[in-house]
Design a protein around this motif. Sequence first.
Motif, PDB file in Angstrom:
ATOM      1  N   LEU A  65       0.809  -1.217   0.000  1.00 18.24           N
ATOM      2  CA  LEU A  65       0.000   0.000   0.000  1.00 18.24           C
ATOM      3  C   LEU A  65       0.844   1.270   0.000  1.00 18.24           C
ATOM      4  O   LEU A  65       0.329   2.350  -0.254  1.00 18.24           O
ATOM      5  CB  LEU A  65      -0.941  -0.003   1.212  1.00 18.24           C
ATOM      6  CG  LEU A  65      -1.923  -1.167   1.305  1.00 18.24           C
ATOM      7  CD1 LEU A  65      -2.720  -1.079   2.588  1.00 18.24           C
ATOM      8  CD2 LEU A  65      -2.846  -1.200   0.100  1.00 18.24           C
ATOM      9  N   LYS A  66       2.123   1.141   0.262  1.00 17.56           N
ATOM     10  CA  LYS A  66       3.012   2.303   0.291  1.00 17.56           C
ATOM     11  C   LYS A  66       3.262   2.891  -1.092  1.00 17.56           C
ATOM     12  O   LYS A  66       3.657   4.029  -1.221  1.00 17.56           O
ATOM     13  CB  LYS A  66       4.359   1.927   0.916  1.00 17.56           C
ATOM     14  CG  LYS A  66       4.290   1.667   2.391  1.00 17.56           C
ATOM     15  CD  LYS A  66       5.667   1.371   2.934  1.00 17.56           C
ATOM     16  CE  LYS A  66       5.629   1.124   4.421  1.00 17.56           C
ATOM     17  NZ  LYS A  66       6.953   0.826   4.955  1.00 17.56           N
ATOM     18  N   LYS A  67       3.002   2.107  -2.137  1.00 19.26           N
ATOM     19  CA  LYS A  67       3.336   2.561  -3.483  1.00 19.26           C
ATOM     20  C   LYS A  67       2.488   3.746  -3.947  1.00 19.26           C
ATOM     21  O   LYS A  67       2.842   4.408  -4.904  1.00 19.26           O
ATOM     22  CB  LYS A  67       3.218   1.417  -4.483  1.00 19.26           C
ATOM     23  CG  LYS A  67       1.804   0.973  -4.782  1.00 19.26           C
ATOM     24  CD  LYS A  67       1.810  -0.142  -5.806  1.00 19.26           C
ATOM     25  CE  LYS A  67       0.410  -0.575  -6.158  1.00 19.26           C
ATOM     26  NZ  LYS A  67       0.422  -1.647  -7.129  1.00 19.26           N
ATOM     27  N   TYR A  68       1.397   4.024  -3.254  1.00 22.57           N
ATOM     28  CA  TYR A  68       0.546   5.145  -3.649  1.00 22.57           C
ATOM     29  C   TYR A  68       1.022   6.472  -3.069  1.00 22.57           C
ATOM     30  O   TYR A  68       0.457   7.514  -3.386  1.00 22.57           O
ATOM     31  CB  TYR A  68      -0.902   4.867  -3.238  1.00 22.57           C
ATOM     32  CG  TYR A  68      -1.448   3.647  -3.930  1.00 22.57           C
ATOM     33  CD1 TYR A  68      -1.760   3.664  -5.273  1.00 22.57           C
ATOM     34  CD2 TYR A  68      -1.619   2.452  -3.239  1.00 22.57           C
ATOM     35  CE1 TYR A  68      -2.235   2.539  -5.919  1.00 22.57           C
ATOM     36  CE2 TYR A  68      -2.101   1.323  -3.872  1.00 22.57           C
ATOM     37  CZ  TYR A  68      -2.402   1.380  -5.214  1.00 22.57           C
ATOM     38  OH  TYR A  68      -2.860   0.262  -5.854  1.00 22.57           O
ATOM     39  N   HIS A  69       2.030   6.451  -2.216  1.00 22.20           N
ATOM     40  CA  HIS A  69       2.642   7.647  -1.630  1.00 22.20           C
ATOM     41  C   HIS A  69       1.605   8.543  -0.951  1.00 22.20           C
ATOM     42  O   HIS A  69       1.614   9.758  -1.102  1.00 22.20           O
ATOM     43  CB  HIS A  69       3.413   8.441  -2.681  1.00 22.20           C
ATOM     44  CG  HIS A  69       4.472   7.640  -3.349  1.00 22.20           C
ATOM     45  ND1 HIS A  69       5.597   7.196  -2.711  1.00 22.20           N
ATOM     46  CD2 HIS A  69       4.558   7.168  -4.624  1.00 22.20           C
ATOM     47  CE1 HIS A  69       6.342   6.506  -3.548  1.00 22.20           C
ATOM     48  NE2 HIS A  69       5.732   6.462  -4.716  1.00 22.20           N
ATOM     49  N   LEU A  70       0.703   7.918  -0.224  1.00 25.16           N
ATOM     50  CA  LEU A  70      -0.282   8.651   0.559  1.00 25.16           C
ATOM     51  C   LEU A  70       0.195   8.695   2.007  1.00 25.16           C
ATOM     52  O   LEU A  70       0.958   7.847   2.449  1.00 25.16           O
ATOM     53  CB  LEU A  70      -1.646   7.962   0.476  1.00 25.16           C
ATOM     54  CG  LEU A  70      -2.260   7.893  -0.922  1.00 25.16           C
ATOM     55  CD1 LEU A  70      -3.509   7.030  -0.910  1.00 25.16           C
ATOM     56  CD2 LEU A  70      -2.584   9.278  -1.434  1.00 25.16           C
ATOM     57  N   ASP A  71      -0.261   9.672   2.719  1.00 23.85           N
ATOM     58  CA  ASP A  71       0.133   9.820   4.114  1.00 23.85           C
ATOM     59  C   ASP A  71      -0.773   8.937   4.978  1.00 23.85           C
ATOM     60  O   ASP A  71      -1.795   9.381   5.490  1.00 23.85           O
ATOM     61  CB  ASP A  71       0.026  11.287   4.523  1.00 23.85           C
ATOM     62  CG  ASP A  71       0.656  11.561   5.866  1.00 23.85           C
ATOM     63  OD1 ASP A  71       1.386  10.682   6.374  1.00 23.85           O
ATOM     64  OD2 ASP A  71       0.416  12.658   6.412  1.00 23.85           O
TER      65      ASP A  71
END
Length: 182
Positions: free
Chosen positions: A27-33
């Motif tokens: 889920l980190k690949k979307y670069h959301l906080d």
Amino acid sequence: MNIVITSRHFELTDSIKEYIIHLGEGLKKYHLDILSFRVVVSFQEKKGKEKKKKSFLIDMALSVAKANMIVISQKDKDLYVAADLAFARMHKILRRYHDKINQKHTTPTEELMAMDILRDEALTLKGEDEIVPMDLYLHKPMDIDEALECLKSSSQQFFVFNDKDSKMRVIYKRIDGKYGLY
């Protein structure tokens, strides 16, 4: 990203924890906080007329900065299938949210091409000031309706005209699709 994994009605093994953490790292690949991520895995056993029905339920709650909390529940007979389906749904939601945020900052290709043409022209005219004359049709007084029709038929953003009282007026297109008048 902090992932909290808990279980209900059965013992959570290390392999299940590692599998869920591995899926959560994607889920980190979307670069959301992402502020917090909670996964609750529970085992359910329902007694029916014929036989017992066993299933696993995965509840996920993801908190993203400046957005509502995302909650997903997925149920399946197999724990790993339920986890895969739940994370696929979470990826879909996050991808849509990511695209929605980043869509505002993109420019269509036609605008990029027009900007390139204008930039190239500006580079070729470097140092030379050029005045391009335009006809404003100020010689004939117009009604506001006539000026509105002239503006609608052209691709311009505004139209300057003299009204019946020999007063210079400007009619313009607003962002909301309506027309303004000065």
